[in-house]
Design an enzyme around this catalytic site. Structure first.
Site, PDB file in Angstrom:
ATOM      1  N   ASP A 161       0.835  -1.203   0.000  1.00  0.00           N
ATOM      2  CA  ASP A 161       0.000   0.000   0.000  1.00  0.00           C
ATOM      3  C   ASP A 161       0.867   1.250   0.000  1.00  0.00           C
ATOM      4  O   ASP A 161       2.051   1.230   0.385  1.00  0.00           O
ATOM      5  CB  ASP A 161      -0.960   0.008   1.188  1.00  0.00           C
ATOM      6  N   GLU A 173       0.003  -1.270   5.698  1.00  0.00           N
ATOM      7  CA  GLU A 173       1.095  -0.852   6.580  1.00  0.00           C
ATOM      8  C   GLU A 173       0.982   0.625   6.899  1.00  0.00           C
ATOM      9  O   GLU A 173       1.254   1.059   8.033  1.00  0.00           O
ATOM     10  CB  GLU A 173       2.442  -1.160   5.908  1.00  0.00           C
TER      11      GLU A 173
END
Length: 388
Positions: A75, A137
């Site tokens: 991400d 994350e």
């Protein structure tokens, strides 16, 4: 069989997937799975329970203990409101740099790892390499714990290398993160009768003042105790309020107020201790406001609790990364990664990856071609080491 691709080309493909944390990453994960499958490598997708996202892991090499995990997240942070010169999801090369969202944080490392897979397959690995890719994350390292648990059946790795941007330096420690949301329910009255009401905004101000005082106390007292070398910047636990919302009118005691707290704790400090201290103060204040109106309350919710990376004595991951890079300096950082979660999972962990954290989350984010090349060489050395 898939055609092997160099790290630059793979990075362009990965950047092309818009995996901002509020979106799905499944297209990227499926691309990686297909790429690995085309090279003859099977992978396992670990889906999220409540959203269209997934992690992935794969192993290359023999089913023996003592291998190495190469870990990264898929991400990226948003681009809205940033002044990008180029399309952030179309990688652009200029003056030896590769621009695009995630080039530095941290699709560059993932691209290098995937580009090295053919070399892994061609080598006579005596110990395996395990690839681990996560989601979310950037909003609290949410996916790492379930991925680590899902990887339990694999042979036990001796080290985990988390490829966050470190300019290919060996980072052995970082701070932890505690993200809390606080909601105050006040009691509305006209402000001319404020003694009969409870202003949620003013209660919030009292809590925030306490938070600021804790951070200041840490600044004046903690450095010599928690980090004698002063390697962390700053070398103390910080508490910060970044967002606050509340109130309806200037002449009404506010019924509601919410704010967020960001605690960046020194890695050896107990995160639960900080949460408990704050909760105890909130409980004290709540008793006072409920004496005015039992309808009032203070509610705390945990958005993220991410452990710091603790510096290890004779850590396997550190020794390996230093051998491969030649970097013997002490490097610690204040940003957080999934390294502490791998440590909690029983792995020796270290941070080492291409790019500078100064570029992460910025407009016109980039990684240099030289940094990608250094990471490629690092992985070739790792493959050779695991073939000994």
């Amino acid at each position: 069989m898939s055609a092997a691709l160099p790290s630059r080309d793979l990075l362009a493909r990965l950047v092309g997937f818009n995996t901002v944390s509020d979106r799905s990453n499944l297209d990227l994960i499926e691309f990686v799975a297909d790429y690995l499958n085309g090279l003859g490598v099977s992978s396992t997708i670990v889906p999220a329970e409540d959203q269209p996202k997934a992690s992935l892991y794969a192993q290359i090499g023999p089913d023996v203990d003592g291998g190495v995990i190469l870990s990264g997240h898929t991400d990226v942070v948003p681009v809205e409101g940033q002044d990008w010169v180029t399309d952030p999801f179309l990688m652009t090369e200029r003056d030896g740099n590769l621009y695009g969202r995630g080039t530095c944080d941290m699709k560059g490392f993932a691209a290098c790892v995937l580009a090295a897979v053919p070399d892994m397959l061609a080598a006579d690995l005596k110990r395996p390499i395990q690839i681990a890719l996560t989601y979310d994350e950037e909003i609290g390292c949410i996916a790492a714990p379930p991925l680590i648990e899902a990887m339990r059946p694999l042979p036990r790795a001796s080290a985990a290398i988390i490829g966050e941007p470190s300019m290919m330096k060996v980072v052995t420690g970082h701070k932890g993160i505690v993200e809390l949301a606080t909601h105050i329910r006040g009691y509305e009255v006209h402000s001319s009768l404020m003694h009969k009401g409870v202003s949620a905004v003013m209660v919030a101000a009292r809590l925030i003042t306490w938070i600021e005082a804790q951070s200041e106390a840490n600044r004046t007292a903690a450095p010599a105790q928690s980090d004698p070398d002063g390697a962390y910047e700053p070398p103390w636990t910080t508490l910060h309020v970044g967002v606050i919302h509340g109130g309806t009118a200037h002449n009404i005691t506010a019924r509601d107020c919410t704010f967020s707290i960001d605690i960046r704790n020194m890695p050896d400090e107990g995160q639960r201790d900080w949460i408990n201290r704050y909760a105890a103060f909130c409980a004290e204040v709540e008793r006072e406001i409920q004496a005015i109106s039992p309808k009032t309350s203070i509610t705390i919710s945990e958005s993220a609790v991410v452990p710091g990376c603790r510096e290890e004595n004779d850590g396997t991951a550190e020794a390996l990364a230093r051998r491969l890079t030649g970097d013997n300096a002490r490097n610690v950082v204040s940003y957080a990664t999934e390294a502490g979660q791998f440590q909690d999972g029983g792995y020796s962990a270290v941070i080492c990856g291409p790019g500078s954290i100064d570029q992460a989350h910025q407009a016109n984010e980039f990684v240099s071609l030289d940094q990608l090349s250094q990471c490629d060489r690092f992985l070739r050395k790792l493959i050779s080491h695991l073939s000994e």
